[in-house]
Design a protein around this motif. Sequence first.
Motif, mmCIF file in Angstrom:
data_model
loop_
_atom_site.group_PDB
_atom_site.id
_atom_site.type_symbol
_atom_site.label_atom_id
_atom_site.label_comp_id
_atom_site.label_asym_id
_atom_site.label_seq_id
_atom_site.Cartn_x
_atom_site.Cartn_y
_atom_site.Cartn_z
ATOM 1 N N UNK A 51 0.878 -1.169 0.016
ATOM 2 C CA UNK A 51 -0.002 0.066 -0.195
ATOM 3 C C UNK A 51 0.653 1.158 0.141
ATOM 4 N N UNK A 52 1.799 1.278 -0.802
ATOM 5 C CA UNK A 52 2.697 2.413 -1.165
ATOM 6 C C UNK A 52 2.082 3.747 -1.065
ATOM 7 N N UNK A 53 1.149 3.905 -1.989
ATOM 8 C CA UNK A 53 0.262 5.117 -2.016
ATOM 9 C C UNK A 53 -0.075 5.647 -0.680
ATOM 10 N N UNK A 54 -0.784 4.647 0.093
ATOM 11 C CA UNK A 54 -1.101 5.015 1.592
ATOM 12 C C UNK A 54 0.093 5.592 2.400
ATOM 13 N N UNK B 183 15.406 8.839 9.712
ATOM 14 C CA UNK B 183 15.928 8.152 8.521
ATOM 15 C C UNK B 183 15.172 6.856 8.121
ATOM 16 N N UNK B 184 14.544 6.396 9.202
ATOM 17 C CA UNK B 184 13.641 5.098 8.992
ATOM 18 C C UNK B 184 12.382 5.530 8.060
ATOM 19 N N UNK B 185 11.929 6.885 8.631
ATOM 20 C CA UNK B 185 10.781 7.405 7.803
ATOM 21 C C UNK B 185 11.257 7.463 6.311
ATOM 22 N N UNK B 186 12.354 8.077 6.156
ATOM 23 C CA UNK B 186 13.021 8.240 4.720
ATOM 24 C C UNK B 186 13.202 6.988 3.985
ATOM 25 N N UNK B 187 13.592 6.041 4.668
ATOM 26 C CA UNK B 187 13.941 4.904 3.823
ATOM 27 C C UNK B 187 12.521 4.127 3.402
ATOM 28 N N UNK B 188 11.470 4.222 4.432
ATOM 29 C CA UNK B 188 10.066 3.598 4.111
ATOM 30 C C UNK B 188 9.601 4.531 2.833
ATOM 31 N N UNK B 189 9.846 5.698 2.910
ATOM 32 C CA UNK B 189 8.982 6.600 2.133
ATOM 33 C C UNK B 189 9.460 6.258 0.540
ATOM 34 N N UNK B 190 10.880 6.231 0.501
ATOM 35 C CA UNK B 190 11.692 5.876 -0.568
ATOM 36 C C UNK B 190 11.284 4.908 -1.267
ATOM 37 N N UNK B 191 11.316 3.828 -0.194
ATOM 38 C CA UNK B 191 10.824 2.546 -0.773
ATOM 39 C C UNK B 191 9.473 2.414 -1.534
ATOM 40 N N UNK B 192 8.470 3.218 -0.829
ATOM 41 C CA UNK B 192 7.128 3.518 -1.416
ATOM 42 C C UNK B 192 7.232 4.070 -2.779
#
Length: 82
Positions: A13-16, A33-42
């Motif tokens: 659910x990358x859009x979400x 940094x954890x937020x950024x890694x996840x959002x970049x993966x999205x």
Amino acid sequence: WNVMIAGCVLNGHSGEALKLFWQMQKENMKPDKFTFVSTLNACSQLVSLEQGKQIHAFIVKSEFELDAFVGSSLVDVYGKFG
């Protein structure tokens, strides 16, 4: 925030996940940094260069561009676009 964003990405659910990231910004919560890694993966999953660039700008502003995990995720995003 990080758990909700990462959970969305891991469950397809990358859009979400990106919506949650932008909501986090509206509420003046500081990403790490954890937020950024996840959002970049999205962004990578969605093949969304424009959002990847916007998040990259946040990374530079937040001074996380030298983090190895964040840098690896940036390479992944930009690598999708040649």
